[in-house]
Design a protein around this motif. Structure first.
Motif, PDB file in Angstrom:
ATOM      1  N   TRP A 466       0.540  -1.185   0.125  1.00 42.05           N
ATOM      2  CA  TRP A 466      -0.025  -0.225  -0.052  1.00 42.05           C
ATOM      3  C   TRP A 466       0.699   1.342  -0.198  1.00 42.05           C
ATOM      4  O   TRP A 466       0.563   2.220  -0.852  1.00 42.05           O
ATOM      5  N   ALA A 469       2.516   1.510  -3.424  1.00 45.59           N
ATOM      6  CA  ALA A 469       1.618   2.058  -4.369  1.00 45.59           C
ATOM      7  C   ALA A 469       1.219   3.169  -4.131  1.00 45.59           C
ATOM      8  O   ALA A 469       1.314   4.334  -5.204  1.00 45.59           O
TER       9      ALA A 469
ATOM     10  N   LEU B  54      -3.611  -0.310  -9.583  1.00 47.99           N
ATOM     11  CA  LEU B  54      -3.334   0.741  -8.572  1.00 47.99           C
ATOM     12  C   LEU B  54      -4.360   1.996  -9.348  1.00 47.99           C
ATOM     13  O   LEU B  54      -3.978   2.302 -10.529  1.00 47.99           O
ATOM     14  N   LEU B  66      -6.387   5.343  -2.120  1.00 45.76           N
ATOM     15  CA  LEU B  66      -5.986   4.469  -3.311  1.00 45.76           C
ATOM     16  C   LEU B  66      -6.855   3.146  -3.491  1.00 45.76           C
ATOM     17  O   LEU B  66      -7.672   2.927  -2.701  1.00 45.76           O
ATOM     18  N   MET B  67      -6.931   2.979  -4.706  1.00 49.92           N
ATOM     19  CA  MET B  67      -7.691   1.634  -4.903  1.00 49.92           C
ATOM     20  C   MET B  67      -6.539   0.490  -5.467  1.00 49.92           C
ATOM     21  O   MET B  67      -6.031   0.711  -6.356  1.00 49.92           O
ATOM     22  N   LEU B  68      -6.550  -0.657  -4.847  1.00 48.95           N
ATOM     23  CA  LEU B  68      -5.497  -1.436  -5.085  1.00 48.95           C
ATOM     24  C   LEU B  68      -6.235  -2.796  -5.345  1.00 48.95           C
ATOM     25  O   LEU B  68      -6.827  -3.178  -4.152  1.00 48.95           O
ATOM     26  N   VAL B  71      -9.710  -2.964  -3.655  1.00 49.55           N
ATOM     27  CA  VAL B  71      -9.925  -2.328  -2.308  1.00 49.55           C
ATOM     28  C   VAL B  71      -9.445  -1.085  -2.037  1.00 49.55           C
ATOM     29  O   VAL B  71      -8.381  -0.626  -2.802  1.00 49.55           O
ATOM     30  N   ARG B  72     -10.282  -0.151  -1.509  1.00 56.51           N
ATOM     31  CA  ARG B  72      -9.890   1.146  -1.165  1.00 56.51           C
ATOM     32  C   ARG B  72      -9.313   1.404   0.271  1.00 56.51           C
ATOM     33  O   ARG B  72     -10.004   0.866   1.201  1.00 56.51           O
TER      34      ARG B  72
END
Lengths: 507, 188
Positions: A466, A469, B54, B66-68, B71-72
């Motif tokens: 995360w 990213a 991403l 972020l959205m990965l 999932v936010r």
């Protein structure tokens, strides 16, 4: 010493940071006015904003500010204070300061200067405690006659340490595990001590293997009563400084717990202790415990005892100084409830020898929630400087049992946000989540045994990707990036391989 | 469309991430500040073969959304000067922008050749001289800060290119202490 009720109306806080905030809060809770001394660096710090009055005493380094007895006492006299609370550190265990405060007509919130002196020197305190039948680490001096050495060794018990009287820095020190090795070890230590210090005198002391640091909170009044408020286990230390403390101590039988606490109470009674204090013990793996030292002040880790005993220790200190008795305060019937664990959030780099860090707290957010308590003297925007202790906050969780407290604390630490200064936040989480800690298997070698090297591979879990990213996404387009000194090791050193761009025009 | 490789280092553990822009018809729009936000979508390829889609969904002054992989989550951050400080779940990270010329002078994947003071302090001893060969981990400079002595060590094997300080100097954080030249890599 006051032993009939004499109220205190205004207190001088002779300290800074979180403990100053803590004392000011206690004053407010009692309707007492607070006056704080502030160095140049602390004029706009949180305690200065909270206190009723601020007396600038100049300087920045402690030697030019908070350690200047005359200035501190003059501030108290000049603002009409009745008493001085020294907090911890700085002048808190300085008997000369306590005397000077009394001479200026103010009450010192702590024990008498005589008691501070008696307990201040480790060797003197040890003799005093041995006389009061408090167990001290077994040891004895050695004469020249080697015939006696083996007998002395047997009395001290194995394993033991041969130590140089004039020693320091490990020179002239030998660990001996078997009686058969004793004579050779003593002779070697004598040679080394003689060469290093010009004095071949050595003595024997029992070597405690992976002992636990267990300490007892005590409180004495001016009427001759002393109570204990339970014990704390403070075994998890780095560089001989505590980072995680809890109460009650895990994995102690009730019988042993009571014996330790009662011994500490007797130790305090033996010296006529008044106020809040702590008797520190070392607890051996086989359940033997020994007096280590007594701290004649409020300790950093007092919140865990407060949460478990339901007592406000700073308020208790003030009420004792007003002449109130243990029973006046309802503290003769304390019942421990649940379990509390405190973590000390430091500005330091746990991956590089816990080197203290300085910088600006660009963003600092503390957790809230059931059973979570935060003691801090800083806010977002404040600077962490190298002049003072690098502790940013104490984060403490209370639960019905140890595991609930532990889980609450982990969650509280996860919710804590510190940006701008490297801290030990992730390190604390990793200690609390370590299986050995979860099982209560703590000892003073915990950090070396279980946390080295740090970070272990994979501990950062999900957070890594995360944060990676976020960095890629935020800055991705045209810059080369590199991270430094990140707590999060996997993303701590960011590098792009060669010039790069992402989308957008070529450079 | 160019791929970008990021390298993440964890002690001896190194993880590589490749960022691959996903065509969105806009060539990866950049906002006024030059940051990648808005409708930018990237695919991150991890060295272990896993892939993450991403998207930077949004941001304000201290939070990135972020959205990965669908999932936010929110990452807290503050940007100051060349640094971006980030935090999630109690894990902190700092990312630093490098000057352009740094890119050219840096060997592939090498560490910073300049050893810098980690904090304000005093140089107690310089343990190397210009021209000395050093191995990774060799102490270079002993500094005192907060009453602690710390040896600053070489991050990689090489030779001492230049020494910028001498014993007794007071140094500011990030002050250059020693510059190392990495060992030349064998061809091939």
């Amino acid at each position: 010493m006051v032993n009939e009720f004499q109220p205190i109306g205004r207190i001088l806080v002779a300290n800074r940071g979180e403990i100053a905030v803590r004392i000011i809060r206690a004053c407010r809770a009692m309707g007492i006015e607070s006056v704080i001394v502030a160095s140049d660096a602390d004029l706009d710090a949180l305690p200065s904003l909270m206190a009723d009055q601020v007396v600038p005493i100049g300087g920045t380094a402690p030697g030019e500010s908070y350690l200047m007895m005359d200035k501190v006492i003059a501030a108290g006299v000049g603002t009409g204070c009745d008493a001085v609370h020294p907090g911890y550190g700085f002048l808190a265990e300085n008997a000369g300061f306590a005397r000077a405060v009394a001479a200026a007509g103010l009450r010192f919130l702590g024990p008498s200067p005589e008691v501070m002196e008696a307990m201040g020197l480790k060797t003197r305190a040890r003799d005093r405690m041995a006389k009061a039948n408090v167990p001290v680490v077994p040891g004895c001096m050695l004469g020249d006659d080697s015939d006696h050495w083996v007998k002395a060794g047997k009395e001290v018990g194995f394993p033991l340490l041969v130590k140089a009287s004039a020693g320091g820095g490990g020179k002239g020190m030998r660990a001996v595990h078997q009686p058969t090795q004793l004579v050779a070890a003593i002779e070697a230590a004598q040679r080394e001590a003689s060469a290093a210090f010009g004095d071949a005198t050595v003595y024997l002391e029992r070597l405690l293997v992976q002992p636990r640091h267990v300490e007892v909170q005590i409180l004495g009044d001016t009427h001759g009563n002393v109570v204990h408020l339970g014990e704390r286990d403070c075994s998890v230390q780095r560089r001989h400084q505590k980072i995680i403390e809890e109460s009650p101590a895990p994995r102690l039988s009730d019988e042993l717990r009571q014996r330790i606490c009662e011994t500490a109470r007797q130790a305090a009674l033996a010296v006529g202790y008044v106020g809040a204090g702590t008797v520190e013990m070392l607890l051996d793996a086989n359940g033997e415990f020994f007096f280590l030292e007594m701290n004649t002040r409020l300790q950093v880790e007092h919140p865990v005892s407060e949460l478990v005993s339901g007592t406000d220790l700073v308020v208790a200190q003030i009420r004792v100084a007003q002449g109130e008795s243990i029973s006046d305060m309802g503290l003769d019937q304390i019942e421990a409830r649940g379990h509390a664990i405190e973590a000390r959030l430091y500005a330091e780099d746990p991956a590089h020898g816990f080197l203290p860090q300085a910088g600006d707290l660009l963003l600092f957010e503390v957790p809230v929630g059931p059973g979570v308590r935060v003691d801090s003297g800083v806010r977002s925007g404040d600077a962490v400087t190298l002049h003072y202790d690098p502790m940013i906050a104490k984060i403490t969780a209370h639960g019905e049992d140890r595991d609930q407290a532990r889980r609450r604390l982990v969650q509280a630490l996860r919710e804590t946000v510190v940006l701008g200064v490297q801290t030990n936040l992730a390190y604390l989480i990793d200690v609390l989540e370590h299986d050995a800690f979860a099982d209560g298997l703590v000892h003073t070698g915990f950090v070396e045994s279980h946390m080295t090297p740090w970070p272990a591979e994979g501990v950062n879990g999900d957070a890594t990707i995360w944060l990676a990213a976020a960095a890629v996404g935020f800055m991705g387009s045209s810059t080369t990036v590199r991270s430094n000194a990140g707590d999060l090791r996997p993303t701590s050193l960011w590098e792009s391989l060669g010039p790069h761009r992402m989308g957008g025009a070529a450079q | 469309m160019k791929r970008t490789l990021f390298r993440l280092q964890c002690g001896k553990l190194i993880e590589s991430l490749e960022a691959v822009p996903v065509a969105d018809g806009n060539g990866g729009a950049r906002n006024k500040t030059g940051d990648n936000t808005g409708n930018n979508t990237l695919q991150l390829h991890r060295a272990d073969g896993s892939r993450f889609d991403l998207q930077i969904v949004g941001r304000d002054h201290d939070t990135l959304v972020l959205m990965l992989n669908g999932v936010r989550r929110r990452v807290r951050y503050v940007r100051r000067g060349r640094h971006m400080y980030m935090s999630l779940d109690g894990r902190q990270a700092v990312v630093e922008w490098l000057e352009d010329h740094d890119q050219d002078s840096r060997g592939q994947g090498s560490s910073d050749p300049v050893v810098r003071a980690p904090m304000p302090g005093k140089v107690l001893e310089v343990l190397v001289a210009t021209g000395d060969s050093v191995a990774e981990g060799d102490p270079l400079v002993r500094v005192e800060a907060m009453k602690m002595e710390v040896d600053l060590t070489a991050e990689f094997a090489g030779t001492v290119d230049s020494v910028h300080v001498s014993a007794g100097d007071l140094v500011d954080p990030d002050a250059a202490l020693v510059t190392l030249a990495p060992l030349e890599k064998a061809p091939g």
